[in-house]
Design an enzyme around this catalytic site. Sequence first.
Site, PDB file in Angstrom:
ATOM      1  N   ASN A   1      24.777  36.065  63.703  1.00 39.18           N
ATOM      2  CA  ASN A   1      26.144  35.685  63.380  1.00 39.18           C
ATOM      3  C   ASN A   1      27.246  36.605  63.702  1.00 39.18           C
ATOM      4  O   ASN A   1      28.500  36.508  63.638  1.00 39.18           O
ATOM      5  CB  ASN A   1      26.086  35.140  61.917  1.00 39.18           C
ATOM      6  CG  ASN A   1      27.564  35.299  61.217  1.00 39.18           C
ATOM      7  OD1 ASN A   1      28.138  34.416  61.424  1.00 39.18           O
ATOM      8  ND2 ASN A   1      27.786  36.365  60.564  1.00 39.18           N
TER       9      ASN A   1
ATOM     10  N   TYR B   1      36.159  36.705  74.219  1.00 40.84           N
ATOM     11  CA  TYR B   1      35.764  36.032  72.905  1.00 40.84           C
ATOM     12  C   TYR B   1      35.398  34.262  73.135  1.00 40.84           C
ATOM     13  O   TYR B   1      34.434  34.088  73.312  1.00 40.84           O
ATOM     14  CB  TYR B   1      36.843  35.862  71.858  1.00 40.84           C
ATOM     15  CG  TYR B   1      36.198  35.126  70.331  1.00 40.84           C
ATOM     16  CD1 TYR B   1      35.655  35.837  69.555  1.00 40.84           C
ATOM     17  CD2 TYR B   1      36.556  33.857  70.264  1.00 40.84           C
ATOM     18  CE1 TYR B   1      35.245  35.426  68.412  1.00 40.84           C
ATOM     19  CE2 TYR B   1      36.212  33.367  69.124  1.00 40.84           C
ATOM     20  CZ  TYR B   1      35.401  34.087  68.225  1.00 40.84           C
ATOM     21  OH  TYR B   1      34.992  33.362  67.116  1.00 40.84           O
TER      22      TYR B   1
ATOM     23  N   LYS C   1      31.473  33.036  73.441  1.00 39.30           N
ATOM     24  CA  LYS C   1      30.719  31.943  72.762  1.00 39.30           C
ATOM     25  C   LYS C   1      30.539  30.804  73.471  1.00 39.30           C
ATOM     26  O   LYS C   1      29.590  30.237  73.227  1.00 39.30           O
ATOM     27  CB  LYS C   1      32.240  31.464  71.692  1.00 39.30           C
ATOM     28  CG  LYS C   1      32.593  32.482  70.728  1.00 39.30           C
ATOM     29  CD  LYS C   1      31.115  32.973  69.821  1.00 39.30           C
ATOM     30  CE  LYS C   1      32.050  33.992  69.001  1.00 39.30           C
ATOM     31  NZ  LYS C   1      30.668  34.307  67.952  1.00 39.30           N
TER      32      LYS C   1
ATOM     33  N   ASP D   1      23.051  47.582  64.597  1.00 42.86           N
ATOM     34  CA  ASP D   1      24.185  47.599  65.446  1.00 42.86           C
ATOM     35  C   ASP D   1      23.369  46.574  66.350  1.00 42.86           C
ATOM     36  O   ASP D   1      22.493  46.797  67.136  1.00 42.86           O
ATOM     37  CB  ASP D   1      24.513  48.836  65.963  1.00 42.86           C
ATOM     38  CG  ASP D   1      25.588  48.682  66.907  1.00 42.86           C
ATOM     39  OD1 ASP D   1      25.533  47.259  67.536  1.00 42.86           O
ATOM     40  OD2 ASP D   1      26.226  49.476  67.653  1.00 42.86           O
TER      41      ASP D   1
HETATM   42  N1  NAD Z   1      36.355  33.444  61.269  1.00 42.96           N
HETATM   43  C1  NAD Z   1      36.734  32.299  62.196  1.00 42.96           C
HETATM   44  O1  NAD Z   1      37.540  31.726  61.881  1.00 42.96           O
HETATM   45  C2  NAD Z   1      35.448  32.002  62.922  1.00 42.96           C
HETATM   46  C3  NAD Z   1      35.589  30.808  63.703  1.00 42.96           C
HETATM   47  C4  NAD Z   1      34.338  30.387  64.547  1.00 42.96           C
HETATM   48  C5  NAD Z   1      33.572  31.351  64.700  1.00 42.96           C
HETATM   49  N2  NAD Z   1      33.562  32.661  63.892  1.00 42.96           N
HETATM   50  C6  NAD Z   1      32.203  33.386  64.418  1.00 42.96           C
HETATM   51  O2  NAD Z   1      31.550  33.369  63.093  1.00 42.96           O
HETATM   52  C7  NAD Z   1      31.089  34.931  63.107  1.00 42.96           C
HETATM   53  C8  NAD Z   1      31.227  35.669  61.742  1.00 42.96           C
HETATM   54  O3  NAD Z   1      32.716  35.765  61.584  1.00 42.96           O
HETATM   55  P1  NAD Z   1      33.450  36.080  60.294  1.00 42.96           P
HETATM   56  O4  NAD Z   1      34.732  35.532  60.366  1.00 42.96           O
HETATM   57  O5  NAD Z   1      32.681  35.765  59.285  1.00 42.96           O
HETATM   58  O6  NAD Z   1      33.710  37.764  60.816  1.00 42.96           O
HETATM   59  P2  NAD Z   1      33.821  39.278  59.617  1.00 42.96           P
HETATM   60  O7  NAD Z   1      34.396  40.085  60.358  1.00 42.96           O
HETATM   61  O8  NAD Z   1      34.316  38.646  58.281  1.00 42.96           O
HETATM   62  O9  NAD Z   1      32.250  39.473  59.511  1.00 42.96           O
HETATM   63  C9  NAD Z   1      31.551  39.976  60.634  1.00 42.96           C
HETATM   64  C10 NAD Z   1      30.624  40.953  60.268  1.00 42.96           C
HETATM   65  O10 NAD Z   1      29.856  41.250  61.342  1.00 42.96           O
HETATM   66  C11 NAD Z   1      29.585  42.720  61.099  1.00 42.96           C
HETATM   67  N3  NAD Z   1      29.437  43.534  62.480  1.00 42.96           N
HETATM   68  C12 NAD Z   1      30.391  43.435  63.600  1.00 42.96           C
HETATM   69  N4  NAD Z   1      29.978  44.217  64.571  1.00 42.96           N
HETATM   70  C13 NAD Z   1      28.390  44.295  64.260  1.00 42.96           C
HETATM   71  C14 NAD Z   1      27.421  44.930  65.129  1.00 42.96           C
HETATM   72  N5  NAD Z   1      27.646  45.453  66.390  1.00 42.96           N
HETATM   73  N6  NAD Z   1      26.273  44.847  64.704  1.00 42.96           N
HETATM   74  C15 NAD Z   1      26.112  44.655  63.149  1.00 42.96           C
HETATM   75  N7  NAD Z   1      27.062  43.804  62.772  1.00 42.96           N
HETATM   76  C16 NAD Z   1      28.211  43.916  63.046  1.00 42.96           C
HETATM   77  C17 NAD Z   1      30.873  43.384  60.474  1.00 42.96           C
HETATM   78  O11 NAD Z   1      30.636  44.540  59.936  1.00 42.96           O
HETATM   79  C18 NAD Z   1      31.063  42.227  59.740  1.00 42.96           C
HETATM   80  O12 NAD Z   1      30.537  42.447  58.253  1.00 42.96           O
HETATM   81  C19 NAD Z   1      31.545  35.831  64.380  1.00 42.96           C
HETATM   82  O13 NAD Z   1      30.522  35.577  65.427  1.00 42.96           O
HETATM   83  C20 NAD Z   1      32.781  34.788  64.584  1.00 42.96           C
HETATM   84  O14 NAD Z   1      33.130  34.997  66.187  1.00 42.96           O
HETATM   85  C21 NAD Z   1      34.356  32.875  63.187  1.00 42.96           C
END
Ligand code: NAD
Length: 255
Positions: free
Chosen positions: A85, A153, A157, A58
């Site tokens: 990430n 959020y 960021k 975590d």
């Molecule tokens: N999806 C988008 O459009 C987008 C755009 C810009 C930035 N992001 C950023 O990219 C990153 C990944 O996003 P995604 O869309 O792939 O998300 P996702 O929800 O598909 O995956 C996130 C992963 O992080 C894990 N996670 C959550 N909390 C956690 C914790 N406390 N400790 C360990 N693991 C944890 C979850 O179990 C999951 O496997 C994030 O930081 C998100 O803010 C996403």
Amino acid sequence: MQRLEDRVAVVTGGASGIGLATVRRFAQEGAKVVIADVDETTGKNVAEEVGGLFVRADVTSEDDVREMYAFAENSYGSVDIAFNNAGISPPDDDSILETGIDAWRRVQEVNLTSVYLCCKHVIPYMRERRRGSIINTASFVAVMGAATSQISYTASKGGVLAMSRELGVQFAREGIRVNALCPGPVNTPLLQELFAKDPERAARRLVHIPVGRFAEASEIAAAVAFLASDDASFITASEFLVDGGISGAYVTPLP
Ligand SMILES: NC(=O)c1ccc[n+]([C@@H]2O[C@H](COP(=O)([O-])OP(=O)(O)OC[C@H]3O[C@@H](n4cnc5c(N)ncnc54)[C@H](O)[C@@H]3O)[C@@H](O)[C@H]2O)c1
């Protein structure tokens, strides 16, 4: 391409979305990958798929983060790449008028404090070898405003972006590069969940993207692999936008 041969990478949030796509890309490019996530079942499956290792961590826990890097170092002998990430975007983080302090704090913990912890505990390994690439996932919302706010959020960021820049500058002469990855909206579970109930909400965003679609996670992973590799040897402290042109747009093409 085998740009990451002999490199050890730790990917947080590696069980889903951008993290999962990056784990696969890192492995294809020859890296030894440690997947860190709270989702044990999926995380273990992913590790098995790519011949890597899973560690339950975590990222809001300092002990977990410390142990996660120790595990990578003990298992593979170094930590050369850290893709910090893991992140969340929960529905109770909304307009500042609606968002309560608990939602605010939870998002800051998972999205920003986690990056502080990961950088704090991985940099010593990298300093020892005078080599390392850290990629912290920020977002395009770190550089532009949205009227459809998720206030904590966005603030988290912005923090990731500023912290990455500062660390990139501080450690540049020790062979450690630190970049903030700023993806545009990606077609992942996080976004799908947000828009499933409200297609109008998705359409409202699509109109601002010059390329006319959300990114695929594999397109973001390709940028991360580049930043992780020596091909990016002169890139540090950057605001690395992979956003389909959103941040450069005023008027977008008609469909
Ligand atoms: N999806 C988008 O459009 C987008 C755009 C810009 C930035 N992001 C950023 O990219 C990153 C990944 O996003 P995604 O869309 O792939 O998300 P996702 O929800 O598909 O995956 C996130 C992963 O992080 C894990 N996670 C959550 N909390 C956690 C914790 N406390 N400790 C360990 N693991 C944890 C979850 O179990 C999951 O496997 C994030 O930081 C998100 O803010 C996403």
